[in-house]
Design a protein around this motif. Structure first.
Motif, PDB file in Angstrom:
ATOM      1  N   ILE A   1      -6.938   4.651 -33.599  1.00 31.60           N
ATOM      2  CA  ILE A   1      -5.834   5.750 -33.581  1.00 31.60           C
ATOM      3  C   ILE A   1      -5.125   5.177 -35.132  1.00 31.60           C
ATOM      4  O   ILE A   1      -5.243   3.748 -35.397  1.00 31.60           O
ATOM      5  CB  ILE A   1      -4.760   5.000 -32.727  1.00 31.60           C
ATOM      6  N   GLN A   2      -5.195   6.611 -35.679  1.00 32.63           N
ATOM      7  CA  GLN A   2      -5.038   5.975 -37.087  1.00 32.63           C
ATOM      8  C   GLN A   2      -3.413   6.425 -37.474  1.00 32.63           C
ATOM      9  O   GLN A   2      -3.135   6.665 -38.281  1.00 32.63           O
ATOM     10  CB  GLN A   2      -6.043   7.369 -38.205  1.00 32.63           C
ATOM     11  N   ASP A   3      -3.282   7.476 -36.752  1.00 25.82           N
ATOM     12  CA  ASP A   3      -1.135   8.053 -36.450  1.00 25.82           C
ATOM     13  C   ASP A   3      -0.640   6.617 -36.998  1.00 25.82           C
ATOM     14  O   ASP A   3      -0.421   6.238 -35.373  1.00 25.82           O
ATOM     15  CB  ASP A   3      -1.477   9.396 -36.125  1.00 25.82           C
ATOM     16  N   SER A   4       0.557   6.468 -38.318  1.00 24.06           N
ATOM     17  CA  SER A   4       1.109   5.683 -38.234  1.00 24.06           C
ATOM     18  C   SER A   4       2.393   5.314 -37.329  1.00 24.06           C
ATOM     19  O   SER A   4       3.400   4.914 -36.902  1.00 24.06           O
ATOM     20  CB  SER A   4       1.918   5.330 -38.925  1.00 24.06           C
ATOM     21  N   ASN A   5       2.621   6.951 -36.908  1.00 26.71           N
ATOM     22  CA  ASN A   5       4.095   7.205 -35.848  1.00 26.71           C
ATOM     23  C   ASN A   5       3.973   6.774 -34.516  1.00 26.71           C
ATOM     24  O   ASN A   5       4.644   7.534 -33.586  1.00 26.71           O
ATOM     25  CB  ASN A   5       3.597   8.845 -35.786  1.00 26.71           C
ATOM     26  N   ILE A   6       2.530   6.462 -33.441  1.00 23.81           N
ATOM     27  CA  ILE A   6       2.775   6.284 -32.450  1.00 23.81           C
ATOM     28  C   ILE A   6       2.942   4.469 -32.163  1.00 23.81           C
ATOM     29  O   ILE A   6       1.862   3.657 -32.819  1.00 23.81           O
ATOM     30  CB  ILE A   6       1.009   6.548 -31.900  1.00 23.81           C
TER      31      ILE A   6
ATOM     32  N   ILE B   1      -2.449   3.402 -20.858  1.00 24.88           N
ATOM     33  CA  ILE B   1      -1.517   2.701 -22.361  1.00 24.88           C
ATOM     34  C   ILE B   1      -0.886   3.652 -22.485  1.00 24.88           C
ATOM     35  O   ILE B   1      -1.158   5.068 -23.240  1.00 24.88           O
ATOM     36  CB  ILE B   1      -2.700   2.790 -23.056  1.00 24.88           C
ATOM     37  N   SER B   2      -0.276   3.804 -22.173  1.00 22.20           N
ATOM     38  CA  SER B   2       1.572   4.398 -22.242  1.00 22.20           C
ATOM     39  C   SER B   2       2.067   4.128 -24.447  1.00 22.20           C
ATOM     40  O   SER B   2       2.308   2.927 -24.030  1.00 22.20           O
ATOM     41  CB  SER B   2       2.913   4.242 -21.360  1.00 22.20           C
ATOM     42  N   ALA B   3       2.367   4.796 -24.867  1.00 17.15           N
ATOM     43  CA  ALA B   3       2.475   5.049 -25.983  1.00 17.15           C
ATOM     44  C   ALA B   3       3.972   5.814 -26.155  1.00 17.15           C
ATOM     45  O   ALA B   3       4.619   6.392 -25.838  1.00 17.15           O
ATOM     46  CB  ALA B   3       2.041   5.317 -27.307  1.00 17.15           C
ATOM     47  N   LYS B   4       4.543   5.930 -27.620  1.00 13.45           N
ATOM     48  CA  LYS B   4       5.578   6.817 -28.042  1.00 13.45           C
ATOM     49  C   LYS B   4       5.807   7.280 -28.974  1.00 13.45           C
ATOM     50  O   LYS B   4       5.005   6.797 -30.610  1.00 13.45           O
ATOM     51  CB  LYS B   4       7.090   6.431 -27.752  1.00 13.45           C
ATOM     52  N   LEU B   5       5.400   8.793 -28.854  1.00  9.73           N
ATOM     53  CA  LEU B   5       5.324   9.241 -30.606  1.00  9.73           C
ATOM     54  C   LEU B   5       6.415   8.863 -31.233  1.00  9.73           C
ATOM     55  O   LEU B   5       7.824  10.026 -30.580  1.00  9.73           O
ATOM     56  CB  LEU B   5       4.884  10.456 -30.716  1.00  9.73           C
ATOM     57  N   ILE B   6       6.588   8.647 -32.414  1.00 13.39           N
ATOM     58  CA  ILE B   6       7.891   8.541 -33.012  1.00 13.39           C
ATOM     59  C   ILE B   6       8.061   9.316 -34.298  1.00 13.39           C
ATOM     60  O   ILE B   6       7.006   8.751 -35.293  1.00 13.39           O
ATOM     61  CB  ILE B   6       8.574   7.080 -33.607  1.00 13.39           C
ATOM     62  N   TYR B   7       8.615  10.049 -34.544  1.00  8.45           N
ATOM     63  CA  TYR B   7       8.571  11.922 -35.985  1.00  8.45           C
ATOM     64  C   TYR B   7       9.200  12.290 -36.205  1.00  8.45           C
ATOM     65  O   TYR B   7       9.938  12.798 -35.118  1.00  8.45           O
ATOM     66  CB  TYR B   7       6.972  12.782 -35.636  1.00  8.45           C
ATOM     67  N   SER B   8       9.746  11.928 -37.452  1.00 13.60           N
ATOM     68  CA  SER B   8      10.950  13.440 -37.407  1.00 13.60           C
ATOM     69  C   SER B   8      10.253  14.077 -38.526  1.00 13.60           C
ATOM     70  O   SER B   8      10.522  14.222 -40.039  1.00 13.60           O
ATOM     71  CB  SER B   8      12.011  12.437 -38.929  1.00 13.60           C
ATOM     72  N   PRO B   9      10.115  15.309 -37.801  1.00 15.95           N
ATOM     73  CA  PRO B   9      10.290  16.388 -39.231  1.00 15.95           C
ATOM     74  C   PRO B   9      11.258  16.984 -40.447  1.00 15.95           C
ATOM     75  O   PRO B   9      12.281  16.570 -39.797  1.00 15.95           O
ATOM     76  CB  PRO B   9       9.763  17.692 -37.461  1.00 15.95           C
TER      77      PRO B   9
ATOM     78  N   SER C   1       0.334  -7.947 -34.358  1.00 12.35           N
ATOM     79  CA  SER C   1       1.690  -7.088 -33.467  1.00 12.35           C
ATOM     80  C   SER C   1       0.142  -6.932 -32.269  1.00 12.35           C
ATOM     81  O   SER C   1      -1.105  -6.469 -32.003  1.00 12.35           O
ATOM     82  CB  SER C   1       2.262  -5.809 -33.595  1.00 12.35           C
ATOM     83  N   ILE C   2       0.829  -6.090 -30.664  1.00 13.86           N
ATOM     84  CA  ILE C   2      -0.127  -5.691 -30.011  1.00 13.86           C
ATOM     85  C   ILE C   2       0.070  -4.170 -30.233  1.00 13.86           C
ATOM     86  O   ILE C   2      -0.946  -3.786 -30.505  1.00 13.86           O
ATOM     87  CB  ILE C   2       1.340  -5.726 -28.716  1.00 13.86           C
ATOM     88  N   ASN C   3       0.742  -3.628 -31.465  1.00 18.18           N
ATOM     89  CA  ASN C   3       0.747  -2.220 -31.945  1.00 18.18           C
ATOM     90  C   ASN C   3      -0.710  -1.910 -32.472  1.00 18.18           C
ATOM     91  O   ASN C   3      -1.453  -1.254 -32.524  1.00 18.18           O
ATOM     92  CB  ASN C   3       1.720  -1.790 -32.603  1.00 18.18           C
ATOM     93  N   HIS C   4      -1.033  -3.194 -33.761  1.00 21.67           N
ATOM     94  CA  HIS C   4      -1.758  -3.287 -33.866  1.00 21.67           C
ATOM     95  C   HIS C   4      -3.463  -3.534 -33.335  1.00 21.67           C
ATOM     96  O   HIS C   4      -4.132  -2.536 -33.428  1.00 21.67           O
ATOM     97  CB  HIS C   4      -2.055  -3.961 -35.441  1.00 21.67           C
ATOM     98  N   ASP C   5      -3.797  -4.161 -32.635  1.00 24.41           N
ATOM     99  CA  ASP C   5      -4.696  -4.537 -31.450  1.00 24.41           C
ATOM    100  C   ASP C   5      -4.999  -3.670 -30.535  1.00 24.41           C
ATOM    101  O   ASP C   5      -6.334  -3.111 -31.038  1.00 24.41           O
ATOM    102  CB  ASP C   5      -3.968  -5.781 -30.551  1.00 24.41           C
ATOM    103  N   ILE C   6      -3.695  -2.828 -30.212  1.00 27.32           N
ATOM    104  CA  ILE C   6      -4.182  -1.374 -29.955  1.00 27.32           C
ATOM    105  C   ILE C   6      -5.261  -0.195 -30.598  1.00 27.32           C
ATOM    106  O   ILE C   6      -5.553   0.785 -30.152  1.00 27.32           O
ATOM    107  CB  ILE C   6      -3.169  -0.839 -28.782  1.00 27.32           C
ATOM    108  N   ARG C   7      -3.831   0.093 -31.962  1.00 25.94           N
ATOM    109  CA  ARG C   7      -4.548   0.826 -32.646  1.00 25.94           C
ATOM    110  C   ARG C   7      -5.747   0.938 -33.206  1.00 25.94           C
ATOM    111  O   ARG C   7      -6.772   1.659 -32.998  1.00 25.94           O
ATOM    112  CB  ARG C   7      -3.409   0.950 -33.662  1.00 25.94           C
ATOM    113  N   ASN C   8      -5.937  -0.618 -33.550  1.00 28.00           N
ATOM    114  CA  ASN C   8      -7.789  -0.878 -33.526  1.00 28.00           C
ATOM    115  C   ASN C   8      -8.757  -0.762 -32.536  1.00 28.00           C
ATOM    116  O   ASN C   8      -9.735  -0.173 -32.334  1.00 28.00           O
ATOM    117  CB  ASN C   8      -7.584  -2.450 -34.081  1.00 28.00           C
TER     118      ASN C   8
END
Length: 58
Positions: free
Chosen positions: A13-18, A38-46, A2-9
């Motif tokens: 970026i180690q945070d899986s919430n992005i 590069i825009s991203a969204k932080l998805i985190y449920s505290p 996925s694009i998530n994996h490519d940009i993260r690599n």
């Protein structure tokens, strides 16, 4: 992959919430130079606070 994996690599970026959208790379003029953003969204449920017991929200 996925694009998530490519940009993260690429950005190491180690945070899986992005999460990155499909069209998240934009080219704009910044301080007189063409730059890529590069825009991203932080998805985190505290969770609940262990000190006060408060319930987290988005």
């Amino acid at each position: 992959m996925s694009i998530n994996h490519d940009i993260r690599n690429l950005l190491d970026i180690q945070d899986s919430n992005i999460h990155f959208a499909t069209n998240c790379v934009n080219q704009k003029l910044y301080k007189g130079r063409m730059s890529k953003f590069i825009s991203a969204k932080l998805i985190y449920s505290p969770g609940n606070c262990t000190v006060c017991g408060g319930v987290g929200s988005h």
